[in-house]
Design an enzyme around this catalytic site. Sequence first.
Site, PDB file in Angstrom:
ATOM      1  N   ASN A  10     -79.352   4.136 -58.085  1.00 36.06           N
ATOM      2  CA  ASN A  10     -79.002   3.428 -56.841  1.00 36.06           C
ATOM      3  C   ASN A  10     -78.030   4.324 -56.091  1.00 36.06           C
ATOM      4  O   ASN A  10     -76.885   4.480 -56.506  1.00 36.06           O
ATOM      5  CB  ASN A  10     -78.363   2.076 -57.189  1.00 36.06           C
ATOM      6  N   LYS A  12     -76.724   3.940 -53.227  1.00 34.08           N
ATOM      7  CA  LYS A  12     -75.759   3.239 -52.364  1.00 34.08           C
ATOM      8  C   LYS A  12     -75.714   3.933 -50.991  1.00 34.08           C
ATOM      9  O   LYS A  12     -76.749   4.389 -50.517  1.00 34.08           O
ATOM     10  CB  LYS A  12     -74.390   3.152 -53.056  1.00 34.08           C
ATOM     11  N   HIS A  96     -77.163  -7.106 -55.536  1.00 30.43           N
ATOM     12  CA  HIS A  96     -76.158  -6.190 -56.094  1.00 30.43           C
ATOM     13  C   HIS A  96     -74.765  -6.784 -55.819  1.00 30.43           C
ATOM     14  O   HIS A  96     -74.548  -7.392 -54.772  1.00 30.43           O
ATOM     15  CB  HIS A  96     -76.289  -4.807 -55.457  1.00 30.43           C
ATOM     16  N   GLU A  98     -72.132  -5.539 -54.824  1.00 31.84           N
ATOM     17  CA  GLU A  98     -71.507  -5.105 -53.571  1.00 31.84           C
ATOM     18  C   GLU A  98     -72.042  -5.930 -52.401  1.00 31.84           C
ATOM     19  O   GLU A  98     -71.329  -6.217 -51.441  1.00 31.84           O
ATOM     20  CB  GLU A  98     -71.746  -3.598 -53.369  1.00 31.84           C
ATOM     21  N   GLU A 167     -74.941  -5.944 -64.519  1.00 34.00           N
ATOM     22  CA  GLU A 167     -73.888  -5.013 -64.103  1.00 34.00           C
ATOM     23  C   GLU A 167     -72.554  -5.740 -64.038  1.00 34.00           C
ATOM     24  O   GLU A 167     -72.276  -6.435 -63.044  1.00 34.00           O
ATOM     25  CB  GLU A 167     -74.207  -4.458 -62.712  1.00 34.00           C
ATOM     26  N   GLY A 173     -68.424   1.891 -61.129  1.00 34.17           N
ATOM     27  CA  GLY A 173     -67.657   2.964 -60.505  1.00 34.17           C
ATOM     28  C   GLY A 173     -66.244   3.112 -61.041  1.00 34.17           C
ATOM     29  O   GLY A 173     -65.399   3.760 -60.422  1.00 34.17           O
ATOM     30  N   SER A 213     -70.960   2.428 -64.670  1.00 41.32           N
ATOM     31  CA  SER A 213     -70.380   3.652 -65.259  1.00 41.32           C
ATOM     32  C   SER A 213     -71.268   4.302 -66.319  1.00 41.32           C
ATOM     33  O   SER A 213     -70.768   4.864 -67.302  1.00 41.32           O
ATOM     34  CB  SER A 213     -68.975   3.371 -65.815  1.00 41.32           C
TER      35      SER A 213
HETATM   36  O1  LIG Z   1     -76.177  -0.024 -58.966  1.00 42.46           O
HETATM   37  C1  LIG Z   1     -75.459   0.688 -59.667  1.00 42.46           C
HETATM   38  C2  LIG Z   1     -74.191   0.207 -60.152  1.00 42.46           C
HETATM   39  O2  LIG Z   1     -73.451  -0.430 -59.183  1.00 42.46           O
HETATM   40  C3  LIG Z   1     -73.437   1.145 -61.038  1.00 42.46           C
HETATM   41  O3  LIG Z   1     -72.683   2.075 -60.324  1.00 42.46           O
HETATM   42  P1  LIG Z   1     -71.947   3.248 -61.144  1.00 42.46           P
HETATM   43  O4  LIG Z   1     -72.989   3.833 -62.050  1.00 42.46           O
HETATM   44  O5  LIG Z   1     -71.474   4.190 -60.100  1.00 42.46           O
HETATM   45  O6  LIG Z   1     -70.846   2.590 -61.936  1.00 42.46           O
END
Ligand SMILES: O=C[C@H](O)COP(=O)(O)O
Length: 256
Positions: A10, A12, A96, A98, A167, A173, A213
């Site tokens: 993803n 983002k 998601h 976010e 998640e 993150g 992460s």
């Molecule tokens: O969609 C992916 C997640 O929000 C994980 O993000 P991350 O791997 O940067 O922690």
Amino acid sequence: MTRRKMLVGNWKMYKTIAETRSFAEVLGRNLGKLSAEMDFAVCPPFTALQVAKVVLPTQVAVGAQNMHQSKNGAFTGEVAAPMLQEIGVKYVVLGHSERRQMFAETDEAVRDKVEAAQEAGFIPILCVGENDAERNSGETMTVVARQTQIGLEKARPDGDAIVIAYEPVWAIGTGKTPSPKDAEKVIAAIREVVVVALGETEAAKTRILYGGSVKPANIAEFVAEKDIDGALVGGASLDPESFVAMAEAMGQVSGR
Ligand SMILES: O=C[C@H](O)COP(=O)(O)O
């Protein structure tokens, strides 16, 4: 029941069209490292979707990061299923954290998006997960069960037509992760909710990913767990070498 493992990036709000092309070039040189027994996808921003569909190798499917539940309408800044159908995306990430936190997406809106995405022929990647406060007050199971149950209320009873991603918000993150055993426990509980929603046979087919992460160094220990069918990766999916390293690490996990 053997479920094909899955690695989803993803992106983002990262990567321009030019950067998407560069990613695809590196990936193209490493195709031999992508197992034919696994499924791969990346989810670029809307602006790079069309190019991603053209330049990425066919082994790597393209997904959108969101879509509106209506087919069209006066929704400034939103994108609808028919627009994504033209591009040929396979997956759509929905709910998601976010989007839930920063764009006020409710469980019910996510449920309607799941329905609209499946009607359009996409496979939704339904994201669920508790935040830090919910975790600290022992509400993890309640929160993920509610998000999963409502998210699947209008879903087709077909385990191949949906993917779920667990998640934990506090792991996104941050470099922090639950232990693979703890993630497995939550994911096994999510599967029980899927049993109620879709029936036992379909729940056994439904892929449930872990996200938060994930990186090349820790992906194998998550996907080695019985109920964890792959990973939804943010930061570590942006670098094509890292994406390939995660694919290789997953491919080496045996006994599934
Ligand atoms: O969609 C992916 C997640 O929000 C994980 O993000 P991350 O791997 O940067 O922690």
